[in-house]
Scaffold this active site. Structure first.
Site, PDB file in Angstrom:
ATOM      1  N   LYS A   1      -1.931  28.969  49.591  1.00  0.00           N
ATOM      2  CA  LYS A   1      -1.822  29.695  50.865  1.00  0.00           C
ATOM      3  C   LYS A   1      -1.208  31.071  50.689  1.00  0.00           C
ATOM      4  CE  LYS A   1      -1.807  25.943  54.225  1.00  0.00           C
ATOM      5  NZ  LYS A   1      -1.188  25.418  55.441  1.00  0.00           N
TER       6      LYS A   1
ATOM      7  N   LYS B   1     -19.400  22.336  52.652  1.00  0.00           N
ATOM      8  CA  LYS B   1     -18.622  21.465  53.528  1.00  0.00           C
ATOM      9  C   LYS B   1     -18.818  21.847  54.994  1.00  0.00           C
ATOM     10  CE  LYS B   1     -14.409  19.136  53.327  1.00  0.00           C
ATOM     11  NZ  LYS B   1     -12.973  19.029  53.155  1.00  0.00           N
TER      12      LYS B   1
ATOM     13  N   LYS C   1     -15.257  24.596  60.347  1.00  0.00           N
ATOM     14  CA  LYS C   1     -15.140  25.272  61.638  1.00  0.00           C
ATOM     15  C   LYS C   1     -15.330  26.762  61.495  1.00  0.00           C
ATOM     16  CE  LYS C   1     -10.240  25.691  61.193  1.00  0.00           C
ATOM     17  NZ  LYS C   1      -8.933  25.287  61.569  1.00  0.00           N
TER      18      LYS C   1
END
Ligand code: TRP
Length: 332
Positions: free
Chosen positions: A111, A194, A197
């Site tokens: 991250k 995959k 969203k």
């Protein structure tokens, strides 16, 4: 009795993978265990957030969890920031966990990316807050995806270190329950990507909020190949789109992939898609409808989260108060 705790990020746009990978399992566990489910807004701000979007996403995720079958009358659902014990216990744990332990966390490295010096301190200590989430309730079991295993192991290390630093047997060592199911739901437009969203095409995914008509339409438009369905599961390895639709069918019907393949062997995608569409509409359609209803009733969602927070606090407050006493804080 075992006590379950799990958390979900308020990141909006819940889709099929969130339902099959987490929310459906939560809904199933609520009948067997005492369950506490948390929308982790404190964790969300470890990356920059737009306040208004985060507030909406918190409601949306809560609506998705509830519409997905987690019943606020059977378990506790709330958003993290409404229970101050999470932050308080996290601070105690910041003074138990070691830099060296956090340096090993792979999620931080991912991250933070290249600009590690630019990352928030909170991102670094994210897993310490996660340990506090779990241990503020003395939860024993934590359903999470494989990617969170390292964080749960750290929670165990923190619990053990606290107990041994203060020579108490206070915190239980929580067990990860890895939810593997249907982790690999792929895009309806490209069986090698995959389902996500963030895909620009909404037709690539089934969102939890999609109602029956939209679900049927997306399945009708899903990419396939011209061959009929094979008899053997192995023959699907070179046909990613077909494999994906079978995977979705198997997950939604709780049947093995092989039994689905056997049922549809030799049939074309017309037949299979219409069966899949019926299945998806009957299982997911009502969830989408209920989610839409809840999104139109923010006061109802806010009330559920508020009541959940009160119940959560009633459990966490005495545990965190005791932890503070163990540490040696004077409380007058
Ligand atoms: N870090 C978890 C995730 O990204 C979310 C989370 C926060 C969590 N606190 C938790 C999960 C406590 C389980 C237990 O998915």
């Amino acid at each position: 009795m075992d006590r379950i705790f799990s958390g979900i990020q308020p990141s909006g746009n819940l889709q099929l993978g969130n339902y099959l990978g987490a929310i459906r399992n939560w809904a199933r566990m609520q009948h067997e265990y005492e369950c506490i489910f948390c929308v982790v807004d404190l964790h969300a701000i470890t990356l920059p957030q737009d306040p208004r979007i985060m507030r909406e996403a918190t409601r949306e995720v809560a609506a998705g969890v509830i519409a997905g079958g987690v019943d606020p009358n059977n378990c506790i659902i709330f958003n993290q920031s409404q229970v101050s014990e999470h932050s308080e216990l996290a601070w105690l744990f910041n003074c138990v966990a070691r830099l060296g332990w956090l340096n090993r966390m792979t999620q931080f490295k991912e991250k933070a990316g290249k600009d590690r010096d630019g990352a928030f301190v909170g991102l670094y200590t994210y897993p310490v807050l996660q340990a506090a989430d779990i241990l503020a309730y003395k939860a024993t079991d934590v359903p999470v995806g494989e990617d969170q295993k390292q964080h749960i192991e750290l929670s165990r290390d923190i619990a053990q270190a606290f107990n041994s630093m203060f020579e108490v047997d206070f915190f239980p060592l929580p067990e990860p329950r890895i939810q593997k199911e249907a982790a690999r739901i792929m895009s309806l437009r490209d069986g090698l990507k995959k389902m996500s969203k963030s895909d620009p095409s909404d037709n690539s995914r089934i969102n939890m909020i999609d109602g029956p008509d939209l679900i049927a339409q997306k399945i009708r438009r899903a990419k396939t190949d011209p061959e009929p369905l094979p008899e053997r599961l192995e023959d699907l390895t070179t046909r990613p789109e077909a494999l994906n639709l079978i995977t979705i069918f198997s997950a939604l019907s709780d049947r093995t992939m092989q039994s689905v393949v056997t049922e549809f062997a030799g049939k074309g995608f017309g037949d299979f898609k219409s069966a899949l569409s019926d299945l998806a509409v009957s299982t997911l359609g009502p969830i989408g409808d209920e989610m839409q209803r809840l999104m139109g009733a923010p006061d109802e969602v806010d009330k559920i989260l508020h009541d959940g927070a009160l119940k959560a606090k009633a459990i966490a407050a005495p545990i965190v108060a005791e932890a503070k006493k163990i540490v040696g804080f004077l409380n007058t």
